[in-house]
Design a protein around this motif. Structure first.
Motif, PDB file in Angstrom:
ATOM      1  N   ASN A 189      -2.795  -4.950  -3.863  1.00 11.56           N
ATOM      2  CA  ASN A 189      -3.670  -4.136  -3.029  1.00 11.56           C
ATOM      3  C   ASN A 189      -5.148  -4.287  -3.372  1.00 11.56           C
ATOM      4  O   ASN A 189      -5.997  -3.665  -2.731  1.00 11.56           O
ATOM      5  CB  ASN A 189      -3.288  -2.655  -3.150  1.00 11.56           C
ATOM      6  CG  ASN A 189      -1.918  -2.370  -2.554  1.00 11.56           C
ATOM      7  OD1 ASN A 189      -1.515  -3.011  -1.595  1.00 11.56           O
ATOM      8  ND2 ASN A 189      -1.198  -1.428  -3.132  1.00 11.56           N
ATOM      9  N   TYR A 190      -5.450  -5.087  -4.383  1.00 12.97           N
ATOM     10  CA  TYR A 190      -6.851  -5.250  -4.791  1.00 12.97           C
ATOM     11  C   TYR A 190      -7.674  -5.720  -3.593  1.00 12.97           C
ATOM     12  O   TYR A 190      -7.268  -6.615  -2.842  1.00 12.97           O
ATOM     13  CB  TYR A 190      -6.936  -6.263  -5.929  1.00 12.97           C
ATOM     14  CG  TYR A 190      -8.328  -6.433  -6.502  1.00 12.97           C
ATOM     15  CD1 TYR A 190      -8.992  -5.371  -7.090  1.00 12.97           C
ATOM     16  CD2 TYR A 190      -8.970  -7.664  -6.440  1.00 12.97           C
ATOM     17  CE1 TYR A 190     -10.267  -5.523  -7.624  1.00 12.97           C
ATOM     18  CE2 TYR A 190     -10.240  -7.833  -6.966  1.00 12.97           C
ATOM     19  CZ  TYR A 190     -10.883  -6.751  -7.563  1.00 12.97           C
ATOM     20  OH  TYR A 190     -12.139  -6.915  -8.077  1.00 12.97           O
ATOM     21  N   GLU A 191      -8.847  -5.085  -3.419  1.00 12.94           N
ATOM     22  CA  GLU A 191      -9.589  -5.257  -2.174  1.00 12.94           C
ATOM     23  C   GLU A 191     -10.185  -6.649  -1.974  1.00 12.94           C
ATOM     24  O   GLU A 191     -10.521  -7.035  -0.859  1.00 12.94           O
ATOM     25  CB  GLU A 191     -10.708  -4.222  -2.088  1.00 12.94           C
ATOM     26  CG  GLU A 191     -11.749  -4.347  -3.191  1.00 12.94           C
ATOM     27  CD  GLU A 191     -12.821  -3.281  -3.086  1.00 12.94           C
ATOM     28  OE1 GLU A 191     -13.890  -3.492  -3.681  1.00 12.94           O
ATOM     29  OE2 GLU A 191     -12.588  -2.271  -2.428  1.00 12.94           O
ATOM     30  N   PRO A 245     -13.455  -9.131   0.789  1.00 12.39           N
ATOM     31  CA  PRO A 245     -12.868  -7.792   0.708  1.00 12.39           C
ATOM     32  C   PRO A 245     -11.729  -7.637   1.705  1.00 12.39           C
ATOM     33  O   PRO A 245     -11.782  -8.166   2.812  1.00 12.39           O
ATOM     34  CB  PRO A 245     -14.045  -6.870   1.058  1.00 12.39           C
ATOM     35  CG  PRO A 245     -15.259  -7.680   0.784  1.00 12.39           C
ATOM     36  CD  PRO A 245     -14.883  -9.095   1.070  1.00 12.39           C
ATOM     37  N   THR A 285       0.835  -1.204   0.000  1.00 14.72           N
ATOM     38  CA  THR A 285       0.000   0.000   0.000  1.00 14.72           C
ATOM     39  C   THR A 285       0.865   1.248   0.000  1.00 14.72           C
ATOM     40  O   THR A 285       0.632   2.189  -0.770  1.00 14.72           O
ATOM     41  CB  THR A 285      -0.931   0.000   1.223  1.00 14.72           C
ATOM     42  OG1 THR A 285      -1.740  -1.175   1.199  1.00 14.72           O
ATOM     43  CG2 THR A 285      -1.828   1.222   1.220  1.00 14.72           C
ATOM     44  N   SER A 291      -4.453 -11.706  -3.600  1.00 11.15           N
ATOM     45  CA  SER A 291      -5.690 -11.094  -4.081  1.00 11.15           C
ATOM     46  C   SER A 291      -6.305 -11.883  -5.231  1.00 11.15           C
ATOM     47  O   SER A 291      -5.636 -12.692  -5.887  1.00 11.15           O
ATOM     48  CB  SER A 291      -5.425  -9.651  -4.533  1.00 11.15           C
ATOM     49  OG  SER A 291      -4.711  -9.642  -5.757  1.00 11.15           O
TER      50      SER A 291
END
Length: 715
Positions: A148-150, A695, A115, A162
């Motif tokens: 970083n994909y939720e 998520p 991040t 992810s």
């Protein structure tokens, strides 16, 4: 090794005293990284940064260099991030902010702070679009976006995997593999594999982490900061693997250096090509061509041949009749050739003939020869358009060689290569070293060269040769060979020194490739040690398995057959009669057989006794080798078979079975070792796998007056 340490210590002392400007200091720090140690380089930089003579830009560059050394050479991304973050709080010199934030992103990414890495890269993209690191930041932020994909599919000790990463992996699979992972079971297996690969990377990194470290005390980022104690990793425990990793990275970087210093500078202009053609015109001359025929005969038939020629009988007919050499079958025709491609004996004769003329007989070691010149094409020069691309290639190769030679000479000069050594005594004036106590004399007897301050000794060359293949080592006492090895060793050091000055490790396209290859090489080495080495099969194990499982190596009787199947009895009789008359069985199978083997000319191959589902098995074993059976009636129709070969039942010996047993035991032991490794790795970590992607976080509005920091947090 003691002498080398003394020499390097002396050089460092001189550097501390005599470095004139910041560029010289940076050059020296990189040199030390290449030929001495990271710890030495960092201490050297720290001492230089304490001096009062630097302006703000120069002090910034010195601290930035520390971060770069932490990032690449020491492989300490957390410490590198601290250095870079500290510099973001200072006044950043003009034009350097983009590079600083890009470095900060790299450090965060290497430390798996994805991040924060994305934020640093984003700052380069949004605020410093004119930075030379803009494109690097663009490609780097895409990797961080995947991390970083939720939506996450798994978490391994707080390390996220992810959904986008999984999708990226699936996109690289074959269509068949993609179909397999499209099911819930297939997806679960894929996630499990990704988790296991993550654990393998961590385990490999721990296994091959440097065992020895050097503690140093340096300041982070600013002159007023308090010194911090830092442990600088030493060499990897596996020297061979370390050398392989170094060679891998060096190959990539040297290719880049070659492109910059050579290929990118190669340009051939039309003016150069035309001048080259003018100066080397004869090199592009198309020589004159002669269409020649010959007649070679002996004294007994010479007059007869001449009489026929005088009677205007065609030359080729006379040659076919009387010539005693191989060209007679072609009527003596030798084709169209340049003068130099004709035999020396006939060259002067051909030159005197006009088109259509026949020479007088002349004697050679082959007999009496007569030459006929059928046609002649005069020499001519090729046009510029015809030779332009060829000239361009020639000039390009020449320039590449010149540029490569010139670059190597520059690199050698930069590394201050010296090879004219003989035994000598070095005396050092210790007053130059200030309060530092160093040995004041050293006796060097085995020094062969000095490269970038590093002394190359006989011991170094002997060690280098010991790392070569055995068949090469056999030449270790050959003087010429040792000179070649020394030259290669020097060039390796020269390139290492030069690469340290260029910092290609900051290029995203190179660093990402090298980091990926490095991780995979570590994993491969770890698997080889933890799995493959434990799966090795001994001769004793093979022998024991053979004794306990002899039945596995019993080969039943077998026959090799072709078949024809028809449903009609009359057709079966007709096919049998045709076969009996000698018509080839495979042709009959292709034409008449209704079985799917008809497309293969009826080929079935070997069938084992009592193990086949063929309805004609019993008749096949009764039929003699090389014979064809009569039609065999079954419920489905009629079979006719051809028995091509027979093998008796046989008990394979231990020697005959060894290869098969070794592979079977190896596969079994490897699977067991890998299962044990997987269980061991997974038992020591916290793993959470989501059957439904989850998520990563809930989006919340930040409180007023707060702003998320991009600095390292207490690591």
């Amino acid at each position: 090794m003691k002498l080398r340490s003394i020499a390097v210590a002396v050089l460092i002392t001189f550097s501390l005293v005599s470095a004139a400007d910041v560029d010289e200091v940076l050059f020296e720090a990189r040199r030390l990284c290449a030929v001495d140690s990271v710890a030495t380089s960092l201490v050297y930089l720290d001492k230089q940064a304490e001096k009062d003579r630097w302006n703000e830009r120069e002090e910034f560059l010195l601290q930035l260099e520390k971060g770069d050394i932490f990032l690449y050479y020491a492989r300490l991304p957390v410490q590198a991030a601290k250095v870079y973050s500290g510099l973001t709080e200072e006044d950043i010199p003009k034009g350097m902010a983009g590079g600083l934030y890009y470095r900060l992103g790299l450090a965060f990414e290497r430390g798996e702070r994805f991040t924060k890495a994305a934020r640093a890269y984003e700052k380069v993209i949004t605020d410093y679009s004119d930075s030379p690191f803009y494109d690097d930041a663009l490609s780097a932020i895409e990797r961080c976006f995947l991390k970083n994909y939720e939506v996450r599919v798994a978490i391994v000790d707080d390390y996220p995997i992810s959904q986008l990463e999984l999708d990226e992996l699936v996109s690289k699979l074959s269509p068949a593999e993609q179909k397999e992972v499209s099911t819930p079971e297939g997806r679960a297996e894929l996630v499990d594999r990704v988790v296991y690969e993550r654990l393998l990377k961590l385990a490999a990194a721990r296994e091959y982490a440097p065992r020895d470290s050097t503690e140093i005390s340096i300041k982070f980022s600013c002159r007023g900061c308090k010194p911090k104690q830092i442990m600088i990793p030493g060499e990897m425990p596996d020297e061979e693997l370390a050398e392989q990793l170094d060679r891998m990275a060096r190959r990539v970087y040297i290719d880049k250096l070659y492109n910059i210093e050579v290929l990118d500078k190669v340009e051939v202009t039309d003016k150069e090509k035309k001048r080259f053609l003018k100066e080397n015109r004869d090199d592009f001359l198309i020589p004159a061509k002669y269409s020649v025929s010959e007649l070679v005969t002996d004294s007994a038939t010479l007059d007869s041949a001449l009489e026929m020629l005088s009677s205007e009988v065609p030359f080729d007919s006379v040659a076919k009749t009387y010539s005693i050499v191989s060209s007679s079958s072609r009527g003596g025709n030798l084709g169209e050739r340049s003068l130099n491609n004709l035999s020396p004996a006939i060259q002067p004769v051909v030159e005197t003939l006009s088109v259509g003329a026949v020479s007088e007989p002349f004697w050679t070691d082959r007999g009496w020869e007569i030459i006929f010149l059928e046609d002649f094409t005069d020499s001519t020069y090729r046009s510029y358009d015809e030779v332009e691309s060829r000239i361009a290639d020639m000039l390009k190769r020449r320039k590449i060689q010149e540029l490569a030679d010139a670059a190597l000479e520059r690199f050698r000069a930069s590394a201050e290569v010296k090879t004219d050594f003989s035994p000598y005594i070095t005396e050092i004036d210790t007053t130059l070293a200030g309060d530092t106590t160093i040995i004041d004399t050293s006796y060097v007897t085995d020094t062969l060269a000095r490269v970038a301050g590093l002394y190359v000794t006989l011991e170094d060359i002997d060690n280098y040769i010991r790392g070569l293949p055995p068949q090469v080592q056999a030449r270790s006492q050959d003087t010429t060979f040792r000179k070649q090895v020394l030259a290669q060793y020097i060039d390796d050091l020269v390139f290492g020194h030069e690469l340290a000055q260029h910092k290609f490790f900051l290029s995203d396209s190179f660093s990402s490739v090298i980091e990926s290859r490095r991780r995979q090489m570590l994993v491969n080495a770890y698997i080889k040690e933890e799995v493959e080495a434990k799966a090795e099969v001994t001769d004793e194990e093979i022998e024991a398995y053979y004794k306990d499982n002899k039945k596995e190596f019993w080969e039943p009787a077998k026959v090799k057959v072709r078949e024809i199947f028809v449903t009609d009895e009359d057709t079966a009789k007709m096919v049998y009669e045709l076969a009996a008359e000698g018509v080839k069985f495979d042709s009959l199978a292709r034409e008449y057989s209704e079985a799917e083997t008809g497309e293969r000319s009826g080929y079935v191959g070997y069938i084992n006794k009592d193990e086949s589902d063929k309805p004609y098995e019993r008749q096949a074993f009764k039929t003699k080798e090389g014979n064809i059976s009569k039609p065999i009636e079954t419920d489905e129709g009629y079979w006719i078979i051809s028995v091509e070969a027979k093998k008796k039942a046989n008990q394979l010996t231990l020697e005959q079975s060894t290869g098969q047993i070794r592979q079977k035991l190896y596969n079994s032991k490897r699977e067991a070792a890998e299962d044990a490794l997987r269980e061991r790795l997974m038992s020591g970590v916290e793993i959470e796998i989501f059957e439904e992607p989850e998520p990563a976080f809930e989006v919340q509005k930040p409180e007023e007056g707060t702003e998320e920091s991009a600095e390292p947090d207490g690591e």
